[in-house]
Design an enzyme around this catalytic site. Sequence first.
Site, mmCIF file in Angstrom:
data_model
loop_
_atom_site.group_PDB
_atom_site.id
_atom_site.type_symbol
_atom_site.label_atom_id
_atom_site.label_comp_id
_atom_site.label_asym_id
_atom_site.label_seq_id
_atom_site.Cartn_x
_atom_site.Cartn_y
_atom_site.Cartn_z
ATOM 1 N N HIS A 72 4.506 -0.191 0.093
ATOM 2 C CA HIS A 72 5.195 -0.726 1.085
ATOM 3 C C HIS A 72 4.373 -1.829 1.354
ATOM 4 C CE1 HIS A 72 3.895 2.151 2.799
ATOM 5 N NE2 HIS A 72 4.270 2.252 4.317
ATOM 6 N N ASP A 120 0.997 5.187 1.884
ATOM 7 C CA ASP A 120 0.155 4.889 3.296
ATOM 8 C C ASP A 120 -0.512 6.812 2.828
ATOM 9 O OD1 ASP A 120 1.619 3.804 5.185
ATOM 10 O OD2 ASP A 120 2.991 5.080 5.532
ATOM 11 N N HIS A 125 1.137 -1.164 0.095
ATOM 12 C CA HIS A 125 -0.334 -0.145 -0.252
ATOM 13 C C HIS A 125 1.076 1.512 0.300
ATOM 14 C CE1 HIS A 125 1.095 -0.963 5.067
ATOM 15 N NE2 HIS A 125 1.137 0.684 4.123
ATOM 16 N N ARG A 170 5.405 -9.764 16.451
ATOM 17 C CA ARG A 170 6.261 -8.314 15.806
ATOM 18 C C ARG A 170 6.108 -6.723 16.308
ATOM 19 N NH1 ARG A 170 5.972 -4.721 11.558
ATOM 20 N NH2 ARG A 170 7.952 -4.814 9.826
HETATM 21 O O1 LIG Z 1 4.803 -2.312 10.336
HETATM 22 C C1 LIG Z 1 5.903 -1.600 8.874
HETATM 23 O O2 LIG Z 1 6.724 -2.077 9.184
HETATM 24 C C2 LIG Z 1 4.945 -1.214 7.880
HETATM 25 C C3 LIG Z 1 3.709 -0.476 8.873
HETATM 26 C C4 LIG Z 1 2.865 -0.379 7.579
HETATM 27 O O3 LIG Z 1 3.155 -0.066 6.517
HETATM 28 C C5 LIG Z 1 1.613 0.219 8.350
HETATM 29 O O4 LIG Z 1 1.385 0.166 9.188
HETATM 30 O O5 LIG Z 1 1.071 1.505 7.300
HETATM 31 FE FE LIG Z 2 2.335 1.709 5.861
#
Ligand SMILES: O=C(O)CCC(=O)C(=O)O
Ligand SMILES: [Fe+3]
Length: 603
Positions: free
Chosen positions: A542, A472, A470, A552
């Site tokens: 990403h 952001d 996606h 995690r």
């Molecule tokens: O946790 C991550 O490494 C990325 C999370 C992410 O891309 C998001 O929450 O928009």
């Molecule tokens: Fe993100």
Amino acid sequence: MCKIGFFVFCCRLLAVLKIKMYKIYATGWDLIVFSMVCVLLDSEQGTMWDLWALDWVHQKAECLRFCIGRSVTHVGQLPVSADIEYEFGTRNPYNFLQVTYYKLQRAASAAHTYFVANPSHLEMRNNIEKYRRMDGVTDEDFQDRESHNEKHWVLYDAALQLEANSEWKQAAEKWKACVNETLQQTEECRVQCEVSQLSPVFVFCPALSLSLLSCRQSCVTQVATRPGRISAQEDFLPTQLEHLHIAQFKAGDISGALQTLRSLLLFYPSDKDSLDNLQLYHETLGGDTESQSAQPAQVPFKPLKVHYIKITTVVSKQVTHLLSYPFLFVLSAGGPVPQVGVTITMDDEMLNGTNRVVLDGVMTEKECDRILQLASVAGSLGDGYRGRRSPHTPHETFEGLTVLRAVKVGGNDITEAGLRDALSSISVRTVLHSYFRSPSGLFITFTHLVCRTAVTDDQKGRLDLSHPVHVDNCLLEPETKQCWKEPPAFTHRDLSAILYLNDDFDGGELFFTNRDAKTVTARVKPSCGRLVGFSSGPVNPHGVTAVTRGRRCALALWFTKEKRVVDDVMIPVLDNMSSWGTMQIWWLFACFPIYCAWSVVMP
Ligand SMILES: O=C(O)CCC(=O)C(=O)O
Ligand SMILES: [Fe+3]
């Protein structure tokens, strides 16, 4: 000007009173007011009064269109409310249909039709996967049942595909078909607007003429809006002509290319590139351009219509531009990192992209443990997401902790020490501000702590992601490589930062891709104190690979350049943590409505 506006307002007030007294809709006053509005709008400088008066005429037109239109339109063309238009626009009925259909093939096509307009709907994606695995369902069953209205989009995507394969002749054919289909759809949409002209009452009602114009004008944006999207594709028709021009040129159809170029010039008569190209054709064809292009026969435009479309697209372009980019925000990676112990591990070059960085040493093991502990406390007290299935995958659970929750569960001790020092939000901001040489201040717009835990015994043969690819701050459409800056994306986010807290899990790598959401350009393995910073826009799609063992945890922070745009009311708490206590948080809640009211009055 203001006085005239005020006069119009008074006239209107009298007219309203009169309407109330006689219980009639249209009076002579309407004509007077409307004419005055026209005179006002004709002037060089408008005022708010003008806009209000025009807004009133417009609202009345809408009301009349609905009330009177009802009695004169054909069955099947009854005006419907905005709610119903919305439901059908987002194809919601197909969501219900796929549940109610008895025949699997029909259910599959309903699910697909819905998914085309709602590509981020997780449940529907899972449903479609299930249908695919079922006996008796084939690929042909996944038909888009609304595609008859969107033939031009099918042609558009096919033309892009042919272009990508350098099949120029076929691409030119498709682009031509796409242009013609787009014009036809626009025309059909306008005919729908005119249905309301059937009654003689409309001829005498200027408000309705305005409504008709507005309806006709909206057709350009309607046709340029993909199913399920809110914003139209900018400059839809000129873009197609540009593609057609290039495809014809590459396919060796110079006279066709010349005609298309002339059509394109009707939209942008002073465009330098187009004029240069025209000159080039002139020289190549030895001045014989006129005879070859007197009639733009292959693209059947009538100049009047083109002129109309041109004005609309130019206006919509300006408005979209103003809405999306109040002022330019250009990052330039490579600035200094003014913090002892923090090192640059990967820069743009190593991450194969633009405005991306990986920094290490932002937090110590002790600080990571402290926040992990905080996450456990919050988890045990029952935060919003606790133990819930992840919104992205059924194979993981998701714990989220907003700052608000952290303050509530932690009490003052954790508020002060745990959040301000351990979360290091302020140093994250300072470091990223300096590294990306941000041209303006950065304000935290939202921050949350997210832990993703693999569901034990449910990891075999997993092909999905912990977080799908996606962008952001916009909605990524990998098929067309477009990114739509519209809700539900958080369009005001400018800079993203993920601060990792642990590495005792399997999977869970962050990766960047191209706009196709497939080609991976870089991978980052999380560890305590590692910070990934990147611009939130379309250069940085990403995702996160599946977490297949363990938990995690990461703290995500988003920054914005616009001070007044927030999606978490707790920002000032983070900004001034040392001087704000829990009491001030409640005070903030009291102030927030006042702040909102102020924003409305002083836009
Ligand atoms: O946790 C991550 O490494 C990325 C999370 C992410 O891309 C998001 O929450 O928009
Ligand atoms: Fe993100």
